[in-house]
Design a protein around this motif. Sequence first.
Motif, short mmCIF file in Angstrom:
data_model
loop_
_atom_site.label_atom_id
_atom_site.label_comp_id
_atom_site.label_asym_id
_atom_site.label_seq_id
_atom_site.Cartn_x
_atom_site.Cartn_y
_atom_site.Cartn_z
N ASP A 117 -64.36 110.66 -4.77
CA ASP A 117 -63.17 110.66 -5.61
C ASP A 117 -62.10 109.75 -5.01
OD1 ASP A 117 -64.40 112.59 -7.18
OD2 ASP A 117 -63.41 114.27 -6.16
N GLY B 208 -71.83 107.08 -8.56
CA GLY B 208 -72.85 107.95 -8.00
C GLY B 208 -74.09 107.13 -7.66
N GLY C 157 -76.47 110.90 -8.76
CA GLY C 157 -75.23 111.52 -8.30
C GLY C 157 -74.10 111.37 -9.31
N ARG C 158 -73.16 112.28 -9.26
CA ARG C 158 -71.98 112.24 -10.14
C ARG C 158 -71.03 111.13 -9.71
NH1 ARG C 158 -67.00 113.78 -9.42
NH2 ARG C 158 -67.51 114.74 -7.40
N GLY D 75 -71.98 107.64 -13.29
CA GLY D 75 -73.02 108.50 -12.74
C GLY D 75 -74.25 107.68 -12.40
N GLY E 184 -77.38 107.59 -16.00
CA GLY E 184 -76.08 108.15 -15.66
C GLY E 184 -75.05 107.77 -16.71
N ASP F 164 -82.00 113.80 -4.59
CA ASP F 164 -80.89 113.51 -5.51
C ASP F 164 -79.99 112.43 -4.92
OD1 ASP F 164 -81.85 115.47 -7.16
OD2 ASP F 164 -80.42 117.00 -6.49
N ASN G 96 -73.18 111.92 -4.61
CA ASN G 96 -72.04 111.83 -5.52
C ASN G 96 -71.09 110.73 -5.06
OD1 ASN G 96 -72.96 114.01 -7.04
ND2 ASN G 96 -71.81 115.50 -5.84
N GLY H 292 -67.39 109.40 -9.04
CA GLY H 292 -66.15 109.94 -8.51
C GLY H 292 -65.04 110.00 -9.55
N ASP H 293 -64.18 111.01 -9.43
CA ASP H 293 -63.00 111.14 -10.30
C ASP H 293 -61.84 110.33 -9.74
OD1 ASP H 293 -64.46 113.00 -11.78
OD2 ASP H 293 -63.61 114.73 -10.71
N GLN I 293 -71.41 111.90 -15.43
CA GLN I 293 -72.47 112.77 -14.91
C GLN I 293 -73.69 111.94 -14.54
OE1 GLN I 293 -72.46 116.11 -14.25
NE2 GLN I 293 -70.28 116.01 -14.71
N GLY I 294 -74.34 112.35 -13.45
CA GLY I 294 -75.57 111.67 -13.08
C GLY I 294 -76.70 112.02 -14.03
#
Length: 450
Positions: free
Chosen positions: A86, A71, A41-42, A17, A145, A80, A83, A44-45, A123-124
């Motif tokens: 993914d 992120g 930003g979050r 993040g 993050g 922000d 993200n 990536g998965d 998570q960010g």
Amino acid sequence: MPDFVDQVVLHITAGDGGNGCASVHREKFKPLGGPDGGNGGRGGDVILEVDPSTATLLDYHRRPHRKAENGKQGQGGHRDGANGADVVLPVPNGTVVKDARTGEVLVDLVGVGTRYVIAKGGQGGLGNAALASPRRKAPGFALLGEPGESLDVILELKSVADVALVGFPSAGKSSLIAAISAARPKIADYPFTTLVPNLGVVTAGDTVFTVADVPGLIPGASQGKGLGHEFLRHVERCDMLVHVIDCATMEPGRDPITDYEVIEAELHAYGKLEDRPRMVVLNKADVPDARELAEIVTPDFEARGLRVFTISAASHEGLREFVYAMGEWVAAARAARPVEEPTRLVIRPRQLGDAGFTVRQVGENTFQVTGEKPERWIRQTDFANDEAVGYLADRLERLGVEEELVKAGATAGAEVIIGSLEDGYVFDWQPTLSAESVRLGPRGTDSRLG
């Protein structure tokens, strides 16, 4: 380099993040316009998805390290961070995912389009604008993050087919699947021509089904001899087994009954296949001596309750009757299969009185705190910033960690570990945390920050 791979070790890392931003809005005549730092930003998965166009794990054999995008960091002006993207990894239908460290099966991916998040992005961190409150009107800090999940997994492919052809090498399985389907496996007159499973689509009237040509088995296959484990793995998912027996072999000690019993012994030793119905095909009936032998042994197989077909994959003799018998078998099995209920998400509420963390004494005046929230908050804290450490102390106190430490017998100066004993964050605990009281890393080290 092989062109078919059915087992790989994959090293997966999700994205981190992005950090939140600590910023104060400034403009002419408004030097202190309030906090305006954006959130990070979050990360990536990393996602596994069953793809019908993917038939092998070869790409992951070549490139075993996969990482999602991080992120982006938040910025001033309430901007922000973006993200991280993914990463979707296509896998064949029938891929089993195991934890490489423990061997635990994490998920069994069956069905086109099935998805599984194997590693979740971090998570960010919140920017100081999101952290503002009546108590902290202009926070001079932001949250970091969180790191993305990282793990090593084993991807193991098990073929998904209705029928599996089993038998000794050179029994004619490849020739048979080529004769009854559009599959074109490598065929030659020597053992172990087939080193990878071949799948063929077969049509019998209104029934369309798949048949797997499993590489030849030999005595000791269940213990891994002759790549037996790799071959037998592809039999597990098949609903029915067809013994393909060579009635023209001239090898000493070989005859149809013995061949059947040897393969059955290996299937039994491997396990998990006892409930699959069996059928026997006596192949190479185009050879006169083989036809005569097939007529002799057929009553013996029928006495065992087996349905027997005499065929020739080379001349296509007896194939139509055999194919329609398999089709009837498949149709009946599908009709008897229970209707699958749709998967429902069950959310288990936390038990009343569960604070979401635990405190336990692990040594003389040494205590360990574990739990999702305190461990996550620790990762988000910039320990070089006194205000950020004070914010952490407030959060831990509101959660009840301070109170539980006192109940557990902790006194001022106690060593408190938040997280694992090996690499958790270590504090010389005081009723009020400060940046000078934290040590990061294993016990016995002294790397105070501040």
